[in-house]
Enzyme design. Structure first.
Site, short mmCIF file in Angstrom:
data_model
loop_
_atom_site.label_atom_id
_atom_site.label_comp_id
_atom_site.label_asym_id
_atom_site.label_seq_id
_atom_site.Cartn_x
_atom_site.Cartn_y
_atom_site.Cartn_z
N ARG A 15 36.90 30.48 34.22
CA ARG A 15 38.04 29.96 33.48
C ARG A 15 38.88 29.03 34.37
NH1 ARG A 15 40.43 35.67 31.59
NH2 ARG A 15 39.52 36.21 33.62
N LYS A 75 43.29 34.00 37.27
CA LYS A 75 43.24 35.29 37.94
C LYS A 75 44.21 35.35 39.10
CE LYS A 75 41.23 38.34 37.13
NZ LYS A 75 41.74 39.42 36.24
N TYR A 94 47.83 35.58 35.88
CA TYR A 94 47.69 37.04 35.84
C TYR A 94 47.80 37.57 37.26
CZ TYR A 94 45.95 36.93 31.00
OH TYR A 94 45.83 36.77 29.65
N HIS A 96 48.42 41.59 37.87
CA HIS A 96 47.95 42.99 37.87
C HIS A 96 48.22 43.64 39.22
CE1 HIS A 96 46.07 42.37 33.97
NE2 HIS A 96 45.43 41.32 34.43
N GLU A 118 50.71 39.01 32.29
CA GLU A 118 50.50 40.28 31.59
C GLU A 118 51.77 41.05 31.31
OE1 GLU A 118 50.07 41.36 36.00
OE2 GLU A 118 49.50 39.70 34.69
N ASP A 270 41.46 46.26 35.36
CA ASP A 270 42.43 45.37 36.00
C ASP A 270 43.67 46.12 36.45
OD1 ASP A 270 41.39 42.79 36.19
OD2 ASP A 270 41.81 42.31 34.11
#
Length: 371
Positions: A15, A75, A94, A96, A118, A270
């Site tokens: 991505r 990511k 993101y 996490h 998120e 995740d």
């Protein structure tokens, strides 16, 4: 503002943070966009498309990080990327953080302003920037689980939908949120025998109305969970506590009650995973076996369908990126409490309470960042 996006370097992550269409929107707002050469190759968006959209193609990630005021990724930044962050720079991606103390320490040390997709919220208590990837991951969980159930891949040799005269596979979905709903939808569509567990009576009622006889619902308590897991051919872990580490609902002892060759797919990986025996895997080596039970714990499942995932993600992340670029991050967050909820790390401080609690770190309310 100078906005940059780079090629993702996590294992089998295809991505990209910005599509050419998103770059066009940013440049139309008067912003300069730097794109690392090859960043969009994984979705079939080559440098020429970014250049046509008004982006400036830059040879390396280091040059993007050095010049950009805001980095837009997909990511969490890997160690070499975290080393390139600088004080005051905006990281929008993101993160996490709850199960990742090393990344959290590095982001604190960087002094960067880190906004996590998120934990951005909405008026309905949802997580709109997480939702499209949860939809993708929920649907992919059934594809991945069906493949892992094949005998050649270590599974029981069971076809999810069965055939006339042979019973279908039993699928246990733990959690009836976005991931769980999409997983159940796919499994039921293939003809599997689906049971969804959740603790919310409202969620169970909505699921019951939607699925009618195509899937069963059960209240999630220890006894029902243990029974469902023991009976299942495929278990989908679809539990989420926003920003926090996932609870370990399926214990190592429960594996001993399962059928040999049954499959666990941990979509919560995740956030640390909701199976006690889970550890993150990659698309290169997606599964491993514990006590005869196949575990699929890929931490970036949507990366396998990169084009679909990137466009779905950009649909929801771009409006906030534009807002940050147009107004500056402080004014953007001050004017939007839902975007403020995305602020996880600022000026060497953790500003999301669930992350601070999970990692036993001091917590600074995000409002303090606004001055």
């Amino acid at each position: 503002m100078i906005v940059g996006t780079v090629r993702e370097i996590k294992n089998h992550e295809y991505r990209v943070g910005l599509t050419p269409e998103s770059v066009h929107e940013l440049t139309a707002h008067g912003h300069q966009v730097l794109v690392e050469s090859g960043a969009g190759d994984g979705i079939g968006a080559h440098d020429s498309l970014y250049a046509k959209a008004g982006g400036e193609i830059v040879p390396s990630a280091r040059e993007v990080f050095a010049a950009a005021e805001m980095i837009v990724k997909v990511k969490e930044p890997q160690a070499e990327e975290r080393a390139m962050l600088r004080p005051g720079q905006i990281l929008y991606t993101y993160l996490h953080l709850a199960p990742d103390p090393e990344q959290t320490r590095d982001l604190i040390a960087s002094g960067a302003t880190c906004i996590a997709y998120e934990t951005v919220s909405d008026d309905h208590g949802g997580l709109p920037l997480l939702k499209p990837m949860s939809q993708v991951a929920g649907r992919m969980a059934i594809q991945a689980g069906a493949t892992a159930l094949e005998k050649a891949n270590g599974g029981r040799g069971v076809l999810l939908g069965g055939v006339p005269g042979v019973l279908p596979a039993k699928v246990c979905v733990i959690g009836g949120g976005v991931v769980g709903f999409n997983a159940a939808q796919m499994a039921a569509g293939l003809g599997a025998d689906v049971t969804i567990l959740d603790r919310s009576p409202e969620v169970l009622e909505k699921l019951g109305i939607y699925f009618e006889a195509r899937a069963k619902t059960r209240f999630s308590n220890r006894a029902n969970l243990a029974e469902c897991v023991a009976d299942a051919d495929l278990v989908i872990g679809a539990v989420l506590i926003p920003g926090a580490a996932a609870p370990k609902l399926v214990t190592a002892d429960m594996l001993k009650t399962m059928k040999k060759g049954a499959v666990l797919v941990d979509v919560a990986i995740d956030q640390g995973g909701c199976f006690e025996t889970s550890h993150a895997t990659t698309h290169a080596e997606p599964t491993y076996v514990v006590d005869g039970i196949v575990h699929y714990c890929v931490a970036n499942m949507p990366g396998a369908v990169a084009r679909t995932s990137t466009y779905a993600l950009n649909n929801v992340t771009l409006p906030h990126a534009l807002r940050i670029a147009d107004l500056g991050w402080k004014k953007a967050l001050r004017s939007d409490p839902h975007l403020l909820a995305g602020l996880n790390v600022w000026d060497g401080k953790v500003t999301y309470q669930a992350v601070a609690q999970a990692l036993d770190l001091p917590y600074t309310p995000a409002q303090e960042a606004l001055g």
